[in-house]
Structure formats: structure tokens, C-alpha cells
Design a protein around this motif. Structure first.
Motif, PDB file in Angstrom:
ATOM      1  N   SER A 271      37.686  55.654  55.167  1.00 55.86           N
ATOM      2  CA  SER A 271      38.058  54.353  55.715  1.00 55.86           C
ATOM      3  C   SER A 271      37.062  53.854  56.749  1.00 55.86           C
ATOM      4  O   SER A 271      37.180  52.722  57.219  1.00 55.86           O
ATOM      5  CB  SER A 271      39.450  54.433  56.357  1.00 55.86           C
ATOM      6  OG  SER A 271      39.487  55.448  57.348  1.00 55.86           O
ATOM      7  N   SER A 272      36.059  54.674  57.097  1.00 49.64           N
ATOM      8  CA  SER A 272      35.124  54.221  58.131  1.00 49.64           C
ATOM      9  C   SER A 272      33.754  54.870  58.084  1.00 49.64           C
ATOM     10  O   SER A 272      32.792  54.307  58.600  1.00 49.64           O
ATOM     11  CB  SER A 272      35.723  54.457  59.525  1.00 49.64           C
ATOM     12  OG  SER A 272      35.907  55.848  59.756  1.00 49.64           O
TER      13      SER A 272
ATOM     14  N   SER B 228      38.832  48.239  57.890  1.00 46.33           N
ATOM     15  CA  SER B 228      39.042  49.104  59.058  1.00 46.33           C
ATOM     16  C   SER B 228      38.513  48.458  60.326  1.00 46.33           C
ATOM     17  O   SER B 228      39.131  48.547  61.388  1.00 46.33           O
ATOM     18  CB  SER B 228      38.373  50.459  58.838  1.00 46.33           C
ATOM     19  OG  SER B 228      39.027  51.177  57.822  1.00 46.33           O
ATOM     20  N   ARG B 229      37.380  47.791  60.218  1.00 49.41           N
ATOM     21  CA  ARG B 229      36.782  47.173  61.411  1.00 49.41           C
ATOM     22  C   ARG B 229      37.717  46.122  62.004  1.00 49.41           C
ATOM     23  O   ARG B 229      37.975  46.117  63.210  1.00 49.41           O
ATOM     24  CB  ARG B 229      35.444  46.563  61.029  1.00 49.41           C
ATOM     25  CG  ARG B 229      34.643  46.028  62.186  1.00 49.41           C
ATOM     26  CD  ARG B 229      33.223  45.794  61.735  1.00 49.41           C
ATOM     27  NE  ARG B 229      32.427  45.081  62.710  1.00 49.41           N
ATOM     28  CZ  ARG B 229      31.116  44.859  62.578  1.00 49.41           C
ATOM     29  NH1 ARG B 229      30.486  45.287  61.494  1.00 49.41           N
ATOM     30  NH2 ARG B 229      30.449  44.212  63.506  1.00 49.41           N
TER      31      ARG B 229
ATOM     32  N   GLU C 195      38.778  62.577  57.588  1.00 43.53           N
ATOM     33  CA  GLU C 195      37.547  61.867  57.954  1.00 43.53           C
ATOM     34  C   GLU C 195      36.579  62.764  58.715  1.00 43.53           C
ATOM     35  O   GLU C 195      36.320  62.579  59.908  1.00 43.53           O
ATOM     36  CB  GLU C 195      37.900  60.629  58.786  1.00 43.53           C
ATOM     37  CG  GLU C 195      38.650  59.551  58.024  1.00 43.53           C
ATOM     38  CD  GLU C 195      37.752  58.818  57.041  1.00 43.53           C
ATOM     39  OE1 GLU C 195      37.133  57.820  57.417  1.00 43.53           O
ATOM     40  OE2 GLU C 195      37.673  59.265  55.874  1.00 43.53           O
TER      41      GLU C 195
ATOM     42  N   ILE D 163      38.959  56.903  63.680  1.00 44.29           N
ATOM     43  CA  ILE D 163      38.192  55.732  63.238  1.00 44.29           C
ATOM     44  C   ILE D 163      37.652  54.977  64.443  1.00 44.29           C
ATOM     45  O   ILE D 163      36.486  54.551  64.471  1.00 44.29           O
ATOM     46  CB  ILE D 163      39.058  54.816  62.363  1.00 44.29           C
ATOM     47  CG1 ILE D 163      39.473  55.542  61.082  1.00 44.29           C
ATOM     48  CG2 ILE D 163      38.313  53.527  62.019  1.00 44.29           C
ATOM     49  CD1 ILE D 163      40.502  54.786  60.265  1.00 44.29           C
TER      50      ILE D 163
ATOM     51  N   LEU E 142      33.782  54.048  65.332  1.00 39.13           N
ATOM     52  CA  LEU E 142      33.327  52.672  65.550  1.00 39.13           C
ATOM     53  C   LEU E 142      32.801  52.480  66.969  1.00 39.13           C
ATOM     54  O   LEU E 142      31.849  51.718  67.186  1.00 39.13           O
ATOM     55  CB  LEU E 142      34.468  51.690  65.253  1.00 39.13           C
ATOM     56  CG  LEU E 142      34.937  51.644  63.802  1.00 39.13           C
ATOM     57  CD1 LEU E 142      36.089  50.661  63.644  1.00 39.13           C
ATOM     58  CD2 LEU E 142      33.799  51.280  62.860  1.00 39.13           C
TER      59      LEU E 142
ATOM     60  N   GLY F 136      32.988  50.825  59.439  1.00 37.00           N
ATOM     61  CA  GLY F 136      34.338  50.291  59.341  1.00 37.00           C
ATOM     62  C   GLY F 136      34.556  49.345  58.193  1.00 37.00           C
ATOM     63  O   GLY F 136      35.674  48.850  57.997  1.00 37.00           O
TER      64      GLY F 136
END
Length: 292
Positions: A128-129, A200-201, A101, A253, A257, A196
Motif C-alpha cells: 500500500s505504500s 494511501s497518500r 509492509e 505507512i 511517507l 503512497g
């Protein structure tokens, strides 16, 4: 947006996967098992051998569980590993980027792949984010790009989250959905690009709160996980899942976020400390649990 999938979906004939780590190998395995010819991009002799070994091991396990329609060695024969995106088959139907990432790394590799491929090729990121919209800005054909967020372990997971950027064409989304159906993942989860996404969020929010509860001495990891798996019917608790995902991945992640959505995603000190000690979960043998 019209994204209905009609007819019997089939896997793409030619697939590229950029990155041969755990996720990339799982993606390669899944498409090869569905009949695709797969080219994995990985650099260095050791990394190349490791990527092919991951795919071979996954196929052997799938065969042992009766989940392959052909012998594992025949399916493995559909997989090739190369050292550069320039070596991807130009006629690839789909190329999935599955590197760590790092937004600049992903953007650079996606742009290089786009230059090497046919204009008809669909490009996807397994992020994933990170912002799919920002990644699309590095491309000259953003309509043929979207997020395909696979879940670990890829062959067994029932979900691929399709992430749509503002410039993604409807036809690209329909193709991605048809291909996910061909992999046996029948439930459509299509979301607009946002920090996210959906999975993911929500998953990180639950995981971070579980880590704070351990940090505060509310309960141990097993008790917290049992509360969610037994009480709410989650397949596994948030701390065991964090170990499987990787504490370093979860931290990265959470930091993204936190920067985009605010303090509710601030990583707990316990998570930072474990990552600093190298306690990254299953891949290192120790996270919130000890792994063999």
C-alpha cells in the motif's frame, strides 16, 4: 502506454497468493469466487489453518448475502494452502504477494517466487505504500511485475489500484486490468509508482489530520467521522477507517511517507501511543472505537 482492455475479461485460471492474513485471504477468496484455482502460501500449521478458515468464513458470508454463483464449499474446494513459494504451481498466471509492509521480506519472497514460476507468470505486490520500483529491482523479469493494491475488505471493495513501475510492460498492465475487471472491479485506477501512490497518500493525509484533531481536543472521533461521512459523503469517516485498516498498518505507512515526503506525514503522538498499547483497531477490539 496502451492499457485498453478489450473483449470480455476472464479471471486467471491459476493464481497464487503469498500470505494468508486478512488481505491475502480476501484476495484468495475473490479469485476463487471468480473461478480461479488458488494456492495460498502460509507457513506453520496454525497459520495455515487460520488462512483457510478466513477464506471459508468470507465465502460463507458472501453466500449468505447472495454474492456467490456457486455453493461456498464448492468455491472453497478451489483453494489450497501450501507452506512455501516453491510449492506454487509453476504455470500460475498471476501470483500476488500480500505479506506485511516489510520491503526486505517482500523482495525476498518475490524473488523466490520468480525462480519457482514460469517466465510468463505475472508477479504483483499488494503493497500500500512501498516502492514498486525498488521491489522490481530484486527481480530478473521486472517487466512482468507491478503493484496490485487491493482494499479491505477485498471481496466488497470496488477498487484495485494498479501501480506501474518504469520497467513494467504494457502487456502486464493490460492483463492486470482485465483480471481486476473479471473480479467485478470495473473502474481503472492506474498510477505511476510514487510514495503512497494515490490512495494511501491521500487517505493517510486525511487520517493523520483527523488523529491530530482528536489529540488537540477539537472533537471526538465520532463527531469528526460524521463531519466527513455526512458532509462530504465519504462511506465512513477517517478514524473508523483507520480502525478497520489497523492502527499499526497506518503508522507503518505514515512512517514511510514521513521518511520519503517530509514532515506533513509525521505520525501524531496519539497514534504512536495507541499502537504501543496494542490498541490496533477492529482486530484487537479497541482503536478509536470499541469493537465487539
Amino acid at each position: 502506454m496502451n492499457t485498453a482492455v478489450t473483449g470480455t475479461p476472464s479471471a486467471p485460471s491459476v493464481v497464487g497468493v503469498i500470505g494468508g492474513g486478512r488481505m491475502g485471504a480476501g484476495i484468495a477468496q475473490s479469485f476463487a469466487a471468480a473461478g480461479s484455482s488458488v494456492t495460498v502460501v502460509e507457513s506453520g500449521e496454525h497459520a495455515t489453518a487460520a488462512a483457510l478458515d478466513r477464506v471459508a468464513t468470507g465465502l460463507t458470508r458472501a453466500a449468505e448475502r447472495g454474492r456467490l454463483d456457486a455453493p461456498a464449499e464448492d468455491v472453497l474446494g478451489r483453494v489450497t494452502v501450501v507452506g512455501s513459494v516453491d510449492e506454487l504451481p509453476r504455470t500460475s498466471d498471476l501470483v500476488v504477494e500480500a505479506v506485511p509492509e516489510d520491503a526486505s521480506l517482500k523482495a525476498r519472497l518475490l524473488a523466490a517466487a520468480e525462480r519457482a514460476l514460469s517466465p510468463a507468470t505475472v508477479l504483483a505486490s499488494n503493497t500500500s505504500s512501498l516502492s514498486v520500483t525498488d521491489l522490481a529491482s530484486a527481480l530478473s523479469r521486472p517487466g512482468r511485475f507491478l503493484g496490485m493494491h487491493f482494499f479491505n475488505p477485498v471481496p466488497a471493495s470496488e477498487l484495485i489500484e494498479i501501480v506501474v513501475a518504469p520497467e513494467t510492460d504494457d502487456a502486464t498492465v493490460r492483463l492486470a486490468l482485465a483480471w481486476t475487471h473479471a473480479l467485478g472491479k470495473k473502474k481503472d485506477v492506474v498510477v505511476k509508482d510514487s510514495p503512497g501512490f494515490a490512495s494511501s497518500r491521500l487517505g493517510v493525509a486525511l487520517g493523520l489530520e483527523a488523529i491530530r484533531m482528536v489529540e488537540e481536543g477539537v472533537a471526538g472521533p465520532e463527531a469528526i467521522d460524521d463531519a466527513m461521512s455526512r458532509g462530504y459523503k465519504h462511506p465512513m469517516g477517517p478514524l473508523r477507517l483507520t480502525d478497520l485498516v489497523g492502527l499499526d498498518v497506518r503508522l507503518a505507512i505514515a512512517e514511510h511517507l514521513h521518511a520519503t515526503l517530509g514532515e506533513r506525514f509525521a505520525p501524531p503522538r496519539l497514534l504512536r501511543d495507541k499502537v504501543a498499547r496494542g490498541e490496533l483497531g477492529r482486530k484487537t477490539g479497541q482503536g478509536f472505537y470499541a469493537w465487539p
